[in-house]
Design an enzyme around this catalytic site. Sequence first.
Site, short mmCIF file in Angstrom:
data_model
loop_
_atom_site.label_atom_id
_atom_site.label_comp_id
_atom_site.label_asym_id
_atom_site.label_seq_id
_atom_site.Cartn_x
_atom_site.Cartn_y
_atom_site.Cartn_z
N SER A 1 0.87 -1.18 0.00
CA SER A 1 0.00 0.00 0.00
C SER A 1 0.90 1.22 0.00
O SER A 1 2.12 1.10 0.21
CB SER A 1 -0.94 0.02 1.21
OG SER A 1 -0.20 0.12 2.42
N LEU B 1 -3.26 1.44 7.05
CA LEU B 1 -3.69 2.56 6.20
C LEU B 1 -3.08 2.49 4.81
O LEU B 1 -1.96 2.01 4.62
CB LEU B 1 -3.32 3.88 6.85
CG LEU B 1 -4.02 4.22 8.18
CD1 LEU B 1 -3.56 5.57 8.67
CD2 LEU B 1 -5.54 4.18 8.02
N LEU C 1 5.19 -10.72 2.03
CA LEU C 1 5.58 -11.59 0.93
C LEU C 1 5.50 -13.01 1.48
O LEU C 1 6.07 -13.30 2.53
CB LEU C 1 7.00 -11.28 0.46
CG LEU C 1 7.57 -12.11 -0.71
CD1 LEU C 1 8.74 -11.37 -1.35
CD2 LEU C 1 8.03 -13.51 -0.30
N TYR D 1 16.53 -9.86 2.31
CA TYR D 1 16.11 -8.61 1.67
C TYR D 1 17.30 -7.79 1.18
O TYR D 1 17.19 -7.06 0.19
CB TYR D 1 15.22 -7.81 2.61
CG TYR D 1 13.84 -8.42 2.74
CD1 TYR D 1 12.98 -8.46 1.65
CD2 TYR D 1 13.40 -8.99 3.93
CE1 TYR D 1 11.72 -9.04 1.74
CE2 TYR D 1 12.14 -9.57 4.04
CZ TYR D 1 11.31 -9.59 2.94
OH TYR D 1 10.07 -10.17 3.03
#
Length: 205
Positions: free
Chosen positions: A95, A109, A122, A166
Amino acid sequence: MSVLSAVPFLKPVHLRSPRGSPGGQRRHTLPASEFRCLSPEDAVSVFEIEREAFISVSGDCPLHLDEIRHFLNLCPELSLGWFEEGRLVAFIIGSLWDQERLSQAALTLHRPQGSAVHIHVLAVHRGCRQQGKGSILMWRYLQYLRGLPSARRALLMCQGFLVPFYQKCGFRALGPCAVAVGDMAFVEMEHAVRGHAFMRRNSGC
């Protein structure tokens, strides 16, 4: 809405047709791997994969079913699913966020005016792990974000043991995350998203 290519990873193969059939050979194509944005109709499949992936590790899920539906209704273009033979095998849900760093509010949000894509989760289906699918999907997702004019960077929070994964995907650690879930602490990570358009040959979303 931005579109995403659905380029198959599996190449078509040619098999001999039954004896006596016209043409001698008939073309057969294996079911393609498809990458596309998720829809609210995918929410249950998403939650089943997420629940299995996270419950055994942390005892909870980053997103519950109603939250998955919430984001797939508000910003489906910030999600990406990997389907094989029509079955979801891995996914990312994101988002937009409008602050420099993540806060507790970022968990629920979507800020349409934001320029940071918050990657909530993920997850890869248990039968498809240890195959490099997580890193492939993240690479595809980051390439896709480059075609979104509003996206300038990607943010995520993860537990310490996931930081090397990551980092291999190109993220850098920003330090401890301000967000806490129960007694779990997280590292916040960032990846720059370039502004030029990513070339896509086919539509998928």
